[in-house]
Design a protein around this motif. Structure first.
Motif, PDB file in Angstrom:
ATOM      1  N   ILE A  15     -64.648 -21.897 -47.927  1.00  0.00           N
ATOM      2  CA  ILE A  15     -64.340 -23.249 -47.484  1.00  0.00           C
ATOM      3  C   ILE A  15     -65.650 -24.027 -47.428  1.00  0.00           C
ATOM      4  O   ILE A  15     -66.595 -23.600 -46.770  1.00  0.00           O
ATOM      5  N   THR A  16     -65.702 -25.132 -48.123  1.00  0.00           N
ATOM      6  CA  THR A  16     -66.913 -25.955 -48.112  1.00  0.00           C
ATOM      7  C   THR A  16     -67.011 -26.728 -46.801  1.00  0.00           C
ATOM      8  O   THR A  16     -66.020 -26.879 -46.074  1.00  0.00           O
ATOM      9  N   GLN A  17     -68.195 -27.234 -46.533  1.00  0.00           N
ATOM     10  CA  GLN A  17     -68.361 -28.082 -45.354  1.00  0.00           C
ATOM     11  C   GLN A  17     -67.489 -29.327 -45.482  1.00  0.00           C
ATOM     12  O   GLN A  17     -66.925 -29.793 -44.492  1.00  0.00           O
ATOM     13  N   ASP A  18     -67.371 -29.842 -46.672  1.00  0.00           N
ATOM     14  CA  ASP A  18     -66.556 -31.035 -46.895  1.00  0.00           C
ATOM     15  C   ASP A  18     -65.091 -30.755 -46.560  1.00  0.00           C
ATOM     16  O   ASP A  18     -64.433 -31.554 -45.891  1.00  0.00           O
ATOM     17  N   ALA A  19     -64.598 -29.603 -47.009  1.00  0.00           N
ATOM     18  CA  ALA A  19     -63.207 -29.238 -46.721  1.00  0.00           C
ATOM     19  C   ALA A  19     -63.003 -29.037 -45.216  1.00  0.00           C
ATOM     20  O   ALA A  19     -61.994 -29.489 -44.652  1.00  0.00           O
ATOM     21  N   MET A  20     -63.954 -28.372 -44.567  1.00  0.00           N
ATOM     22  CA  MET A  20     -63.855 -28.178 -43.115  1.00  0.00           C
ATOM     23  C   MET A  20     -63.813 -29.526 -42.409  1.00  0.00           C
ATOM     24  O   MET A  20     -63.000 -29.745 -41.513  1.00  0.00           O
ATOM     25  N   ALA A  21     -64.700 -30.412 -42.817  1.00  0.00           N
ATOM     26  CA  ALA A  21     -64.752 -31.737 -42.195  1.00  0.00           C
ATOM     27  C   ALA A  21     -63.411 -32.450 -42.345  1.00  0.00           C
ATOM     28  O   ALA A  21     -62.903 -33.039 -41.380  1.00  0.00           O
ATOM     29  N   ASN A  22     -62.825 -32.392 -43.531  1.00  0.00           N
ATOM     30  CA  ASN A  22     -61.524 -33.033 -43.754  1.00  0.00           C
ATOM     31  C   ASN A  22     -60.455 -32.433 -42.860  1.00  0.00           C
ATOM     32  O   ASN A  22     -59.655 -33.147 -42.260  1.00  0.00           O
ATOM     33  N   LEU A  23     -60.433 -31.100 -42.760  1.00  0.00           N
ATOM     34  CA  LEU A  23     -59.440 -30.424 -41.924  1.00  0.00           C
ATOM     35  C   LEU A  23     -59.624 -30.746 -40.442  1.00  0.00           C
ATOM     36  O   LEU A  23     -58.671 -30.718 -39.669  1.00  0.00           O
ATOM     37  N   TRP A  46     -64.779 -26.106 -30.956  1.00  0.00           N
ATOM     38  CA  TRP A  46     -64.708 -24.655 -31.202  1.00  0.00           C
ATOM     39  C   TRP A  46     -63.262 -24.205 -31.410  1.00  0.00           C
ATOM     40  O   TRP A  46     -62.978 -23.407 -32.297  1.00  0.00           O
ATOM     41  N   GLU A  47     -62.356 -24.725 -30.592  1.00  0.00           N
ATOM     42  CA  GLU A  47     -60.950 -24.326 -30.693  1.00  0.00           C
ATOM     43  C   GLU A  47     -60.329 -24.800 -32.004  1.00  0.00           C
ATOM     44  O   GLU A  47     -59.597 -24.052 -32.656  1.00  0.00           O
ATOM     45  N   GLN A  48     -60.636 -26.024 -32.411  1.00  0.00           N
ATOM     46  CA  GLN A  48     -60.089 -26.549 -33.669  1.00  0.00           C
ATOM     47  C   GLN A  48     -60.639 -25.769 -34.865  1.00  0.00           C
ATOM     48  O   GLN A  48     -59.900 -25.447 -35.796  1.00  0.00           O
ATOM     49  N   ILE A  49     -61.933 -25.472 -34.842  1.00  0.00           N
ATOM     50  CA  ILE A  49     -62.542 -24.724 -35.948  1.00  0.00           C
ATOM     51  C   ILE A  49     -61.945 -23.328 -36.029  1.00  0.00           C
ATOM     52  O   ILE A  49     -61.616 -22.840 -37.121  1.00  0.00           O
ATOM     53  N   ALA A  50     -61.771 -22.675 -34.880  1.00  0.00           N
ATOM     54  CA  ALA A  50     -61.171 -21.338 -34.866  1.00  0.00           C
ATOM     55  C   ALA A  50     -59.759 -21.383 -35.441  1.00  0.00           C
ATOM     56  O   ALA A  50     -59.363 -20.493 -36.210  1.00  0.00           O
ATOM     57  N   ASP A  56     -60.114 -15.813 -33.795  1.00  0.00           N
ATOM     58  CA  ASP A  56     -60.285 -16.041 -32.366  1.00  0.00           C
ATOM     59  C   ASP A  56     -61.611 -16.767 -32.169  1.00  0.00           C
ATOM     60  O   ASP A  56     -62.585 -16.489 -32.876  1.00  0.00           O
ATOM     61  N   LYS A  57     -61.637 -17.676 -31.214  1.00  0.00           N
ATOM     62  CA  LYS A  57     -62.852 -18.456 -30.967  1.00  0.00           C
ATOM     63  C   LYS A  57     -64.066 -17.565 -30.735  1.00  0.00           C
ATOM     64  O   LYS A  57     -65.180 -17.882 -31.167  1.00  0.00           O
ATOM     65  N   SER A  58     -63.867 -16.408 -30.117  1.00  0.00           N
ATOM     66  CA  SER A  58     -64.981 -15.500 -29.814  1.00  0.00           C
ATOM     67  C   SER A  58     -65.663 -14.975 -31.077  1.00  0.00           C
ATOM     68  O   SER A  58     -66.815 -14.566 -31.031  1.00  0.00           O
ATOM     69  N   GLU A  59     -64.963 -14.992 -32.211  1.00  0.00           N
ATOM     70  CA  GLU A  59     -65.541 -14.511 -33.467  1.00  0.00           C
ATOM     71  C   GLU A  59     -66.555 -15.482 -34.064  1.00  0.00           C
ATOM     72  O   GLU A  59     -67.380 -15.083 -34.893  1.00  0.00           O
TER      73      GLU A  59
END
Length: 111
Positions: A15-23, A46-50, A56-59
């Motif tokens: 997943i690119t940074q651009d794709a993460m940003a869009n999501l 953190w919760e949204q990225i996880a 799991d957020k802890s990962e």
């Protein structure tokens, strides 16, 4: 402080940074600053990225250094890195991970 665990999992999932940003409904530059530790992340971040990475957020969670530390001050002074260079670093990091996996498979076949 750079979010190494987060970056590793993001790259493993290709997943690119651009794709993460869009999501995450933010600009790529904003996401990049968060991942590189130049901007603090909230609990909600953190919760949204996880959730996006399906872990799991802890990962992925890594605490940020306390404000006012020397390392944090230096980072702010020398953190201007062109986006094109960061994209190249992301690409090389992903390629490095892929080559390590291929090497492991090769070593396992020869044992």
């Amino acid at each position: 402080m750079k979010k190494v665990k987060l970056q590793k999992i993001r790259l493993e999932r290709e997943i690119t940074q651009d794709a993460m940003a869009n999501l995450l409904h933010m600009k790529q530059a904003t996401y990049s600053r968060k991942e590189r530790g130049l901007t603090d992340m909230t609990e909600e971040d953190w919760e949204q990225i996880a959730k996006v990475l399906e872990v799991d957020k802890s990962e992925i969670y890594e605490d940020s250094p306390k404000k006012g530390t020397i390392a944090n001050s230096l980072k702010k002074q020398y953190s201007v890195v062109p986006t094109s260079l960061m994209e190249k670093i992301d690409f090389l990091t992903r390629e490095n991970l892929e080559l390590k996996e291929k090497l492991k498979k090769f070593e396992n076949q020869n044992n």
